[in-house]
Each structure stands twice: as C-alpha cells, then as structure tokens.
Write a protein that holds these residues in place. Structure first.
Motif, PDB file in Angstrom:
ATOM      1  N   LEU A  36       0.844  -1.195   0.175  1.00 15.99           N
ATOM      2  CA  LEU A  36      -0.071  -0.006  -0.136  1.00 15.99           C
ATOM      3  C   LEU A  36       0.872   1.270   0.123  1.00 15.99           C
ATOM      4  N   VAL A  39       1.874   1.890  -3.608  1.00 16.34           N
ATOM      5  CA  VAL A  39       0.674   2.433  -4.353  1.00 16.34           C
ATOM      6  C   VAL A  39       0.582   3.788  -3.726  1.00 16.34           C
ATOM      7  N   PHE A 126      -1.937  -1.745  -8.040  1.00 18.45           N
ATOM      8  CA  PHE A 126      -2.886  -2.100  -7.079  1.00 18.45           C
ATOM      9  C   PHE A 126      -3.560  -3.475  -7.315  1.00 18.45           C
ATOM     10  N   ILE A 194      -6.403   4.878   1.264  1.00 18.70           N
ATOM     11  CA  ILE A 194      -5.506   3.815   1.400  1.00 18.70           C
ATOM     12  C   ILE A 194      -4.549   4.118   2.704  1.00 18.70           C
TER      13      ILE A 194
END
Length: 373
Positions: A36, A39, A126, A194
């Motif tokens: 994450l 991302v 993702f 996120i």
C-alpha cells in the motif's frame, strides 16, 4: 529469532500455535503495508505529474480515450502527424496554440501521455498484488471489501479523468474547473483511504488521547484539508492563481469588492476568479487556526504523548503549506513552486489522515488468530 525460538519450553501446544499465527499475521501486515505504501507513492507521483500537465496546458493534447491501446505512444512520423491533426481540430489549438509546430506539440503530448501511463501503472500496482495477497490468504476478511472498493474507485477515477478531458474538446479551450476539482479530489480520497487502511495495519501507541474529543478534532482537520484541496483545484481550473498576486491584500483590500457580482450569487464560488481565490485564502487561514488550536489543546492536556507530538507535526506541515502557497501566489505561479504546493498538499492530507486513524488503534486480530488467542 523466530516466533518458535521465543516460546518457552513450558508453553502449551495451543500457546505455540497462537504465537505462530500472531507472527504470521504481523508478517502479512508488513507485506500489505509495503504494498500500500508503494501504491501511495505512485498516486503521489500521479498527482504531481497531473499538476504539471495542467500547468503546461498539456491535458488536451491526447483527444481520444484508449484505455488499453493508448499505453503505446506514436512510434512513427505518420502516427505523430495523426495525433497532431486530431489536436488541431479542437478549440485549444485553434484559439490558443494556432501555428504550434509538431515538435512543440510533442512536448505537451508527452506530459499527458506520462500522466495516463502513471494512472495505468497505479491500477496494475494495486490490482495484481491484491489478487496475489487474496489468493494466498494474506488479506484479513475485514479488509477485503474496502480493498475491492478502492479498486473500483480507481476505475471510476479513470472514467472521471476522461470526463474531465472531454469537457475541453468542443466548446472550451481548457477543461471544466468543476470536473478538474472532482478529478483531483477523488484522487486524494483514494490516497487518503489507502492511508487509512495502511495505518490500521501498523502498530500504534498505547498513550491515551489528550481529550475525549481529540479524535473528532483530528477527523475534522483531515476533512478540512481535503476540502481545501478541492478549493485549490477550483483555483487551478480557473487559472485564478495568475490574478491578484499580492498578499495579504487581494485587489488592494483584505476583503475586496466584486466578490458576488454574478447572478445567482452561488455561481461566484465556482466561476468568479476573484471570489474563488478569496475563498481559498480564507479557508487556508481557518485551517491554520484550526491546526493551531488542535495543537494547543493536545499540548495542554497531553504534552509528551505521541498524539500531542503528531498534532505539533501537523501544525508545522499546515504552516509550511501556507507559506508555499503564499510564495507561489506572489511569484505568479512558477511551475516548480506550483507543483511543490500541490505535492505538499497531498503530504499534509496523508499525515492528517494517519494522525486521525491513530486514535483508533491497530485492527484487532480476527479469524484463526482470534479463535486461538
């Protein structure tokens, strides 16, 4: 040292199994946080490149939406000429850039292509790990629906991006400020979401919050930052930063005349350059005072706690963002300062959301671990 090494000889088989599962959970959470985090870095880069695309008036250089085939740029002189001919049919070329050479067109084309390429890359970054982590059982059940929701939000963002571009292909020389604001705000919502999930997977301090309502103040600040980003997008969409480049006065006064000359009055909040810039300034002041008050309360009731320390950092970040905004304005929006202003806004939002999420602690163990413990 492994989890099993740390288990004493007197530990029962159930305790050994529980500690092993706890170690597995921690490992999985670290892997998810790393994913994450990557991302979020990609989204951060996407927002910065998107800002450069806007500031260089490059966003309309690619006049077709080709989600799959569009990843391949022109590879021959004929393909470049075809793209250029399409661009020459839209109002931006005819009214603003008439006479532009092919080489000049390539400069703006590459900005928009890079923006779209990064958007596709974020989708891959993702989606592919999501499938892998899900298939290998590394995603806790409680996180599956939020992560799938984020995936679909990303798809919606791609559509919103094209919806924004389409607004500038027929009757305008640039994109709609309404649609630009939605596009940037949705990107920031995805980024913040996120961050929220990732922060919940990390270890948290056990310090007590400074007050019973500290989490509400932190949440309000995070939402306030997001709202300020929306207002900043309206400023960008109207090129309002290039007007009234003095501070603290605007058009010779702190509260200038001509703020509500359009009818109906609400239209001024979205289409009057002076009003849009004025509102962005006023909300910046309000946000700064709100961050200051949050910090003062946190220090008064919980000095030395991690919550109070984070409140101090948040106030510092908001102050830095305000200073960057002022410099950007008075220097008449140079590209480097404008990009720094947009990029730092995402930094402030990310920290504000992480600060807010920290009040709720880490996600509690679920599934097999909960049953074993």
């Amino acid at each position: 040292m492994t989890v099993l090494d740390a288990v004493s000889p007197a530990s029962s088989p159930s305790e050994i199994a529980a500690q092993a599962r706890r170690g597995e959970l921690e490992t999985n959470r670290r892997m998810l946080r790393l994913w994450l985090g990557i991302v979020m870095l990609a989204i951060f880069a996407l927002v910065v490149v998107g800002g450069a695309t806007r500031l260089t008036d490059s966003g309309l250089s690619i006049t077709e939406w080709k989600p799959i085939h569009g990843v391949i740029p022109p590879l021959s002189a004929e393909e470049w000429q075809e793209e250029f001919d399409l661009y020459r049919q839209i109002p931006q070329y005819q009214e603003v850039n008439r006479g532009m050479s092919l080489d000049e067109f390539k400069v703006i084309f590459w900005w928009e292509w890079a923006h779209r390429f990064l958007a596709r890359a974020v989708g891959v970054l993702f989606a592919v790990p999501l499938v892998f982590f899900w298939a290998t059982g590394r995603i806790e059940p409680r996180l599956r629906l939020p992560l799938v929701g984020l995936f679909f939000l990303g798809g919606l963002q791609g559509f919103v991006g094209w919806w924004m571009v389409a607004s500038g292909l027929t009757e305008r020389v640039d994109v709609s400020q309404y649609r630009l604001a939605v596009h940037l705000t949705l990107a920031c919502i995805i980024f913040a979401s996120i961050m929220w999930v990732s922060r919940g997977l990390a270890p948290h301090s056990t310090d007590a919050p400074p007050t019973e309502r500290s989490h509400l103040a932190a949440g309000g600040l995070a939402l306030f930052v997001l709202f300020q980003i929306y207002l900043g997008a309206l400023v960008a969409g109207l090129n309002a930063g290039f007007a009234f480049n003095t501070w603290p006065l605007i058009d010779g006064a702190f509260i200038p005349a001509g703020l509500f000359v359009m009818d109906p009055a609400w239209l001024n909040l979205f289409e009057n350059v002076k009003t849009v810039q004025f509102v962005h300034r006023m909300t910046a002041y309000a946000l700064w005072f709100a961050a200051l008050a949050h910090m003062v309360v946190a220090l008064r009731h919980g000095a030395g706690s991690t919550h109070a320390n984070r409140a101090m950092v948040l106030f510092f970040l908001v102050t830095m963002q305000a200073l960057i905004g002022i410099i950007t304005l008075v220097m008449v929006v140079p590209l480097n300062w404008a990009l720094l202003h947009q990029a730092f806004a995402v930094v402030v939002l990310g920290f504000a959301v992480a600060h807010w999420r920290a009040f709720y602690g880490s996600y509690a163990p679920t599934g097999r671990l909960a049953a074993a413990g």
